[in-house]
Design a protein around this motif. Sequence first.
Motif, short mmCIF file in Angstrom:
data_model
loop_
_atom_site.label_atom_id
_atom_site.label_comp_id
_atom_site.label_asym_id
_atom_site.label_seq_id
_atom_site.Cartn_x
_atom_site.Cartn_y
_atom_site.Cartn_z
N TYR A 107 0.69 -1.33 0.15
CA TYR A 107 0.07 -0.19 -0.29
C TYR A 107 1.20 1.25 -0.33
CZ TYR A 107 -3.78 -3.17 1.82
OH TYR A 107 -4.35 -3.74 1.83
N ALA A 108 0.46 2.26 -0.85
CA ALA A 108 1.54 3.62 -0.45
C ALA A 108 0.06 4.62 -1.03
CB ALA A 108 2.64 2.93 -1.46
N CYS A 109 0.72 6.01 0.10
CA CYS A 109 -0.45 6.52 0.19
C CYS A 109 0.74 8.47 -0.28
CB CYS A 109 -1.14 7.03 0.87
SG CYS A 109 -0.04 6.73 2.37
N ASP A 110 0.22 9.24 -0.58
CA ASP A 110 0.95 10.72 -0.40
C ASP A 110 0.30 11.57 -0.55
OD1 ASP A 110 4.13 11.01 -1.40
OD2 ASP A 110 2.71 13.24 -2.08
N ALA A 115 1.24 13.33 -7.24
CA ALA A 115 2.27 12.47 -6.87
C ALA A 115 1.57 10.99 -7.06
CB ALA A 115 3.32 12.56 -5.54
N VAL A 116 0.91 10.90 -7.10
CA VAL A 116 0.09 10.09 -6.46
C VAL A 116 -0.92 9.31 -7.91
CG1 VAL A 116 -2.19 8.29 -6.02
CG2 VAL A 116 -1.55 10.08 -4.19
N ASP A 117 -0.91 10.38 -8.83
CA ASP A 117 -1.21 10.58 -10.35
C ASP A 117 0.23 9.20 -11.42
OD1 ASP A 117 -3.22 11.03 -10.32
OD2 ASP A 117 -3.08 13.35 -10.93
N TYR A 118 1.71 9.94 -10.53
CA TYR A 118 2.79 9.92 -11.18
C TYR A 118 3.17 7.89 -11.24
CZ TYR A 118 4.39 14.74 -12.46
OH TYR A 118 4.80 15.70 -13.31
N VAL A 132 -1.88 2.59 -4.60
CA VAL A 132 -1.95 3.20 -3.88
C VAL A 132 -2.42 4.50 -4.02
CG1 VAL A 132 -1.08 3.90 -6.92
CG2 VAL A 132 -0.13 5.51 -4.99
N PHE A 133 -2.68 5.74 -3.29
CA PHE A 133 -4.04 6.50 -2.70
C PHE A 133 -3.89 7.46 -2.47
CE2 PHE A 133 -2.92 3.61 0.83
CZ PHE A 133 -3.33 4.34 1.94
N GLN A 134 -4.05 8.61 -2.48
CA GLN A 134 -4.15 10.17 -1.91
C GLN A 134 -4.77 9.98 -0.49
OE1 GLN A 134 -5.88 13.13 -1.28
NE2 GLN A 134 -4.16 14.25 -0.09
N CYS A 135 -3.40 10.27 0.48
CA CYS A 135 -4.03 10.68 2.32
C CYS A 135 -3.37 11.81 2.79
CB CYS A 135 -3.55 9.16 2.80
SG CYS A 135 -4.01 9.37 4.60
#
Length: 254
Positions: A107-110, A115-118, A132-135
């Motif tokens: 799992y990865a978030c930013d 950045a998530v789109d990249y 991956v998700f925005q958080c």
Amino acid sequence: MASFQRKGLQARILSTEEEEKLKRDQALVSAFKQQKLEKEAQKNWDLFYKRNSTNFFKDRHWTTREFEELRSCREYEGQKLTLLEAGCGVGNCLFPLLEEDLNLFAYACDFSPRAVDYVKQHPLYNAERCKVFQCDLTRDNLLDHVPPESVDAVTLIFVLSAVHPEKMRLVLLNVYKVLKPGRSVLFRDYGLNDHAMLRFKAGSKLGENFYVRQDGTRSYFFTDVLLPQDEKQRRKNHLEASGAASLEYTVWET
């Protein structure tokens, strides 16, 4: 009560000239501007990635070498592991780990939607191996994206320094919700008196060890790392910290 161990924790020794510079640069940014920076923190990081796209940070191939806990999570060869990279940026740590370990799901978030789109546009991105998700780790509930107590390790690599010191505890409480009992939070960030800290010009200081860059992004420089203690949690967690210049690592056990 929490117990803790420290190894190699010491600030870089300053030259006389550097000490004088820090003594001179004591004026703080106004309260109004500080509130504005906090309100616009996400926008400033999004603009950072708009300017630099995926070219600013180098891929971090040192992660498993620096953090033995990532390897020691496995109880047997080929065991599937789950990782949360909190503050993944554009994937400079994420994708080297996924390349190196085919039995890893991440799992990865930013904080930054850009950045998530990249990350999602990266040629190695595979939704079967990574979500991956925005958080906003200080406000958004990780349980909306990650099952409780499901993660073998959490990485916070050059992430906490970008968070206001008063909100760092919220980040740690958030990641502990998804961490398996007895597992590790792996932390690496700037140490006190790092050369990056000495490069700040007068008028950049927000508070003790806390500064703002020209682009509006902020950075804190660590001495000790304080973990929240929740007496209701019957678990043992670790925070591993290794600093770029002066903070090697700190371990806190709750």
